[in-house]
Design a protein around this motif. Structure first.
Motif, PDB file in Angstrom:
ATOM      1  N   SER A 197       0.823  -1.215   0.000  1.00 41.68           N
ATOM      2  CA  SER A 197       0.000   0.000   0.000  1.00 41.68           C
ATOM      3  C   SER A 197       0.854   1.261   0.000  1.00 41.68           C
ATOM      4  N   ASN A 198       2.128   1.136  -0.367  1.00 46.70           N
ATOM      5  CA  ASN A 198       3.061   2.262  -0.313  1.00 46.70           C
ATOM      6  C   ASN A 198       2.746   3.271  -1.422  1.00 46.70           C
ATOM      7  N   THR A 199       2.441   4.506  -1.025  1.00 50.11           N
ATOM      8  CA  THR A 199       2.166   5.575  -1.997  1.00 50.11           C
ATOM      9  C   THR A 199       3.169   6.715  -1.865  1.00 50.11           C
ATOM     10  N   ASP A 200       4.359   6.418  -1.338  1.00 46.13           N
ATOM     11  CA  ASP A 200       5.382   7.450  -1.187  1.00 46.13           C
ATOM     12  C   ASP A 200       5.858   7.939  -2.555  1.00 46.13           C
ATOM     13  N   LEU A 201       6.254   9.197  -2.594  1.00 43.34           N
ATOM     14  CA  LEU A 201       6.820   9.781  -3.809  1.00 43.34           C
ATOM     15  C   LEU A 201       7.938  10.735  -3.411  1.00 43.34           C
ATOM     16  N   THR A 202       9.090  10.578  -4.030  1.00 43.95           N
ATOM     17  CA  THR A 202      10.183  11.535  -3.852  1.00 43.95           C
ATOM     18  C   THR A 202      10.556  12.094  -5.213  1.00 43.95           C
ATOM     19  N   LEU A 203      10.735  13.405  -5.258  1.00 42.97           N
ATOM     20  CA  LEU A 203      11.116  14.097  -6.489  1.00 42.97           C
ATOM     21  C   LEU A 203      12.312  14.986  -6.185  1.00 42.97           C
ATOM     22  N   LYS A 204      13.370  14.840  -6.946  1.00 42.41           N
ATOM     23  CA  LYS A 204      14.574  15.639  -6.751  1.00 42.41           C
ATOM     24  C   LYS A 204      14.915  16.376  -8.049  1.00 42.41           C
ATOM     25  N   LEU A 205      15.163  17.678  -7.905  1.00 41.38           N
ATOM     26  CA  LEU A 205      15.575  18.478  -9.059  1.00 41.38           C
ATOM     27  C   LEU A 205      17.067  18.324  -9.310  1.00 41.38           C
ATOM     28  N   ASN A 206      17.480  18.707 -10.503  1.00 36.41           N
ATOM     29  CA  ASN A 206      18.900  18.650 -10.817  1.00 36.41           C
ATOM     30  C   ASN A 206      19.699  19.629  -9.970  1.00 36.41           C
ATOM     31  N   THR A 207      19.048  20.659  -9.486  1.00 38.78           N
ATOM     32  CA  THR A 207      19.672  21.576  -8.536  1.00 38.78           C
ATOM     33  C   THR A 207      18.591  22.099  -7.607  1.00 38.78           C
ATOM     34  N   GLN A 208      18.834  22.008  -6.335  1.00 34.74           N
ATOM     35  CA  GLN A 208      17.854  22.504  -5.374  1.00 34.74           C
ATOM     36  C   GLN A 208      18.563  22.857  -4.085  1.00 34.74           C
ATOM     37  N   LEU A 209      17.966  23.781  -3.373  1.00 41.71           N
ATOM     38  CA  LEU A 209      18.556  24.271  -2.141  1.00 41.71           C
ATOM     39  C   LEU A 209      18.020  23.513  -0.936  1.00 41.71           C
ATOM     40  N   ALA A 210      16.730  23.273  -0.923  1.00 37.34           N
ATOM     41  CA  ALA A 210      16.099  22.601   0.214  1.00 37.34           C
ATOM     42  C   ALA A 210      14.774  22.014  -0.232  1.00 37.34           C
ATOM     43  N   GLN A 211      14.278  21.102   0.581  1.00 37.14           N
ATOM     44  CA  GLN A 211      12.996  20.480   0.267  1.00 37.14           C
ATOM     45  C   GLN A 211      12.299  20.080   1.553  1.00 37.14           C
ATOM     46  N   SER A 212      10.998  20.254   1.581  1.00 36.39           N
ATOM     47  CA  SER A 212      10.203  19.831   2.734  1.00 36.39           C
ATOM     48  C   SER A 212       8.874  19.301   2.231  1.00 36.39           C
ATOM     49  N   VAL A 213       8.240  18.512   3.075  1.00 33.83           N
ATOM     50  CA  VAL A 213       6.938  17.940   2.725  1.00 33.83           C
ATOM     51  C   VAL A 213       5.922  18.436   3.729  1.00 33.83           C
ATOM     52  N   LYS A 214       4.860  19.033   3.238  1.00 36.08           N
ATOM     53  CA  LYS A 214       3.780  19.501   4.099  1.00 36.08           C
ATOM     54  C   LYS A 214       2.610  18.549   3.939  1.00 36.08           C
ATOM     55  N   ALA A 215       2.243  17.888   5.045  1.00 36.20           N
ATOM     56  CA  ALA A 215       1.147  16.923   4.997  1.00 36.20           C
ATOM     57  C   ALA A 215      -0.189  17.644   5.021  1.00 36.20           C
ATOM     58  N   SER A 216      -1.097  17.203   4.172  1.00 37.13           N
ATOM     59  CA  SER A 216      -2.450  17.744   4.173  1.00 37.13           C
ATOM     60  C   SER A 216      -3.329  16.889   5.074  1.00 37.13           C
ATOM     61  N   THR A 217      -4.540  17.344   5.335  1.00 36.42           N
ATOM     62  CA  THR A 217      -5.466  16.577   6.163  1.00 36.42           C
ATOM     63  C   THR A 217      -5.729  15.222   5.528  1.00 36.42           C
ATOM     64  N   ASN A 218      -5.479  14.160   6.304  1.00 33.46           N
ATOM     65  CA  ASN A 218      -5.645  12.782   5.831  1.00 33.46           C
ATOM     66  C   ASN A 218      -4.787  12.475   4.603  1.00 33.46           C
ATOM     67  N   HIS A 219      -3.758  13.286   4.373  1.00 35.15           N
ATOM     68  CA  HIS A 219      -2.838  13.074   3.247  1.00 35.15           C
ATOM     69  C   HIS A 219      -3.570  13.040   1.903  1.00 35.15           C
ATOM     70  N   VAL A 220      -4.602  13.864   1.774  1.00 39.65           N
ATOM     71  CA  VAL A 220      -5.345  13.900   0.514  1.00 39.65           C
ATOM     72  C   VAL A 220      -4.458  14.418  -0.606  1.00 39.65           C
ATOM     73  N   ALA A 221      -3.682  15.453  -0.322  1.00 44.51           N
ATOM     74  CA  ALA A 221      -2.771  16.003  -1.332  1.00 44.51           C
ATOM     75  C   ALA A 221      -1.585  16.628  -0.615  1.00 44.51           C
ATOM     76  N   ASP A 222      -0.615  15.800  -0.245  1.00 46.91           N
ATOM     77  CA  ASP A 222       0.577  16.309   0.413  1.00 46.91           C
ATOM     78  C   ASP A 222       1.394  17.140  -0.582  1.00 46.91           C
ATOM     79  N   THR A 223       2.092  18.120  -0.055  1.00 44.73           N
ATOM     80  CA  THR A 223       2.852  19.027  -0.916  1.00 44.73           C
ATOM     81  C   THR A 223       4.347  18.819  -0.720  1.00 44.73           C
ATOM     82  N   ILE A 224       5.041  18.599  -1.832  1.00 45.00           N
ATOM     83  CA  ILE A 224       6.504  18.548  -1.823  1.00 45.00           C
ATOM     84  C   ILE A 224       6.979  19.941  -2.209  1.00 45.00           C
TER      85      ILE A 224
END
Length: 720
Positions: A197-224
């Motif tokens: 049931s794993n629905t994890d997603l990781t996205l990495k840019l070719n160049t980036q300074l920082a990244q965080s994940v903000k969880a939405s209510t019930n993880h309906v649409a989490d934001t990377i």
């Protein structure tokens, strides 16, 4: 405390208003406040008052400085009760005028971990423009722009790099999906296949300074939420990696995205068809922004854990303490990591095999790996138990049985548990310290820890006094107990066929068949009284008057236990084809002694066990279904016989069927004949009496046997 009082008063006034005029309380479904109003804000050394433009969400403040300071200091603030004021870390060009777009912007921006308070210093960028977020108790954000004016200092504006409308849009340029094997998947060890049931997603840019994940209510649409360096040309951005479980898919294809100036929504579909939407947002960091390198594991808890996890910060290891081995394959955990840091993989975890690598990634992209393992509780146990007036308590952890040895004829239906010790974390159902229980037939006690449980059987019983045959009275073994009178008896008053014999360091009972007045007389010892009616010796010798010698004996003594087995040491020799008898009968009687038996009295057989054999070692020469085992001889030449008591109808071929146990009435014409007969029972009746018999000749009561046949017994005992 003052804020809580104000908030409670506000809630009370709103409820009152609801009753009067029907207003709607600004609370979410969990009772948390959504209020996030900024009413006032002032700074140390500012000139004039602070200006507020609610429509455009701008704040104006002036300072009489000739040089740009590094920071400005908050002097006072007035915001909604329970709300907090934070600095926005994300680069924002402008605040949307549309309220919906403004709320969307609040959802995607990154804010500083610590809230601002009176005395807080805020770093002042070259642009003199600071974005602030008023965060409600429920987590909603209202973005404001603080514009600082410095007398004599020119304003250095930064160029716009992204459209900060805050709205999210889904790319429709590609409908393909991507399968990636960059992350591991785990499966349950059960026999039935378990879909991932794993629905994890990781996205990495070719160049980036920082990244965080903000969880939405019930993880309906989490934001990377991904930050790129100040001045980055978005046209040069591309996705360097896409990470999902090997059994999952993502759509649309993230690798097809070329425009990162708008948000993109991707849907991950797990093997079990579970779906989760992820919103990918890229923003340019402020010119003076510095990504956090914090990546601490603050806490970790597992559902159903027995105790808190053991965390070794220096070794970067975590040991979870689970309730059972079965829990290892599906461990649900709750993690708290440093603000702006992320952790992978998401739970549930499979910890049944190798240690799991838990990777914590800081906002600046640096990582640390923790090794996570788990142990589990052994079966919960009753480690100790005591009962009032108990002679001893034996706990068999292998069989999960507890036997409480009480004094002879103690009330087994009212046994008080005086102490109870359990293994760590265990609890019981069915027994408590200080309570009395009916333990005569055994009590089932459930012992549990977490989801793991075992059942013990707690049973009480006792032994028949003097069953070790060490105490003799004038070579007769007819001991007068001061409380219960004579328990064991024999026929030595008629024939001296039962004598004391040395067995090892103690003594046993030797029974030898002999001939008296031309009649065979078996040696015997039993829980009975021989010839209570005083029949004369010559009358006894008349087989026509006494065709069954057992009618001269009053069999049975008071007894209320319900043993499962009986052990006795024995030897049998010089029998020349004769057979010995060793048997036990548990009875339920409406009367007491058979010598006083009334016509209405009924003796019901509750249980029986019988051994009859011509050989002490080979009990297969004739049926003996109640025999469990016969050991090899010990150093004293004695074997141990174990019998299993059969409750209810005796087993087919049991020697009891070839005895006079179920006789109807008596066979003797003498009025002194004693009726010892029983009727079959169900095995559920209460036990009131016991009959234990050892005889050197099985048919001795019918004056049949071999003179010289010798049976020796020692150490008779019950196993409950």
């Amino acid at each position: 405390m003052l804020k809580k009082i104000i908030h409670s008063l506000s809630a009370f006034l709103c409820i009152a208003t609801l009753i009067v005029c029907g207003c709607t309380a600004d609370m979410n479904e969990f009772g948390e406040s959504d209020y996030r109003t900024l009413n006032g804000l002032s700074f140390k050394d500012q000139t004039g008052s602070t200006s507020f433009r609610t429509v455009t969400r701008t704040i104006g403040v002036s300072f009489d400085f000739t040089e740009k300071p590094d920071s400005i200091t908050v002097e006072s603030m007035d915001i909604s009760s329970l709300a907090e004021l934070h600095r926005v870390d994300s680069k924002i060009d402008s605040i949307p005028s549309d309220s919906l777009a403004r709320d969307s912007l609040g959802n995607v921006v990154s804010v500083a971990k610590n809230a601002l308070a009176e005395g807080s210093k805020i770093a002042l960028p070259k642009s003199l423009k600071i974005y602030l977020a008023v965060v409600s108790e429920s987590g909603l954000r209202d973005i404001w722009c603080l514009q600082v004016t410095l007398s004599g200092v020119p304003v250095e504006s930064s160029s716009s790099t992204i459209n900060s409308s805050g709205s999210s849009s889904s790319s429709t340029t590609s409908s393909s999906s991507v399968n990636s094997s960059s992350s591991s998947s785990f499966s349950s060890s059960s026999s039935e296949p378990v879909l991932n049931s794993n629905t994890d997603l990781t996205l990495k840019l070719n160049t980036q300074l920082a990244q965080s994940v903000k969880a939405s209510t019930n993880h309906v649409a989490d934001t990377i939420y991904t930050l790129v360096a100040f001045g980055t040309d978005f046209a040069t951005l591309s996705l360097a990696s896409v990470g999902i479980a090997s059994t999952s898919s993502v759509s649309p294809d993230p690798t097809k995205v070329t425009d990162f100036t708008t948000a993109h929504t991707f849907t991950v579909t797990a093997e079990d068809k579970t779906t989760q939407a992820w919103v990918f947002v890229v923003a340019e960091a402020a010119e003076d922004y510095k990504a956090s390198s914090e990546k601490e594991l603050v806490s970790i808890t597992a559902t159903g854990e027995l105790k808190a996890a053991t965390i070794n910060a220096s070794q970067k290891t975590v040991l979870l303490h689970l309730a059972s081995q079965s829990a290892l394959s599906n461990v649900a955990v709750t993690l708290v990591v440093s603000d702006k840091a992320t952790a992978t993989p998401s739970s549930p975890w499979n910890l049944s095999t190798d240690p799991l690598d838990l990777t914590i990634t800081a906002e600046d992209g640096s990582t640390v790996v923790w090794k996570v393992t788990a142990d589990y509780a052994a079966d919960p146990e009753i480690v100790s138990l005591s009962a009032t007036n108990a002679a001893s308590v034996t706990i068999d952890q292998n069989l999960k049985k507890i036997y409480i040895e009480m004094a002879y004829l103690a009330d087994l239906t009212q046994v008080t548990i005086s102490a109870l010790g359990l293994s760590e974390g265990a609890s019981t159902a069915g027994i408590t310290k200080g309570s009395a229980y009916d333990l005569s037939a055994g009590l089932s006690v459930l012992v549990s820890v977490g989801e793991n449980s075992v059942t013990y059987t707690v049973k009480a019983g006792y032994q028949i006094p003097y069953s070790n045959f060490d105490s003799w009275d004038n070579d007769d073994y007819v001991l007068e107990d001061p409380t219960y009178g004579a328990i064991w008896g024999n026929a030595n008053s008629a024939s001296k066929n039962t004598t004391q014999v040395t067995v090892g360091s103690g003594s046993g009972a030797q029974m030898k068949t002999s001939s008296i007045l031309g009649k065979i007389a078996s040696g015997s010892i039993y829980t009975a009284e021989f010839n209570p009616n005083g029949v004369g010796l010559f009358s006894m010798a008349s087989s026509s008057t006494w065709p069954d010698g057992n009618e001269l004996i009053d069999f049975g003594k008071p007894f209320k236990g319900r043993p499962e087995y009986a052990d006795v040491k024995f030897s049998y020799s010089n029998n020349d084809g004769d057979s010995c008898d060793i048997y036990i009968m548990l009875e339920h009687r409406t009367g007491d002694k058979n010598v006083d038996r009334a016509s209405a009295d009924v003796n019901t057989l509750v249980a029986s066990a019988w051994f009859r054999s011509t050989s002490e070692s080979d009990y297969t020469t004739r049926p003996n279904p109640d025999v469990v085992s016969i050991s090899e001889p010990d150093v004293n030449g004695m074997r141990t016989l174990r019998l299993k008591l059969q409750y209810g109808t005796p087993l087919t071929n049991s020697p009891i069927w070839n005895s006079s146990a179920f006789a109807t009435g008596v066979s003797s014409s003498n009025n002194n004949a004693i009726d010892n007969s029983v009727v079959e029972g169900t095995g559920k009746e209460a036990v009131t009496h016991i009959r234990v018999v050892f005889a050197s000749s099985a048919a001795g009561n019918f004056y049949t046997g071999t003179s010289g046949a010798t049976l020796i017994v020692d150490d008779f005992k019950f196993i409950y």
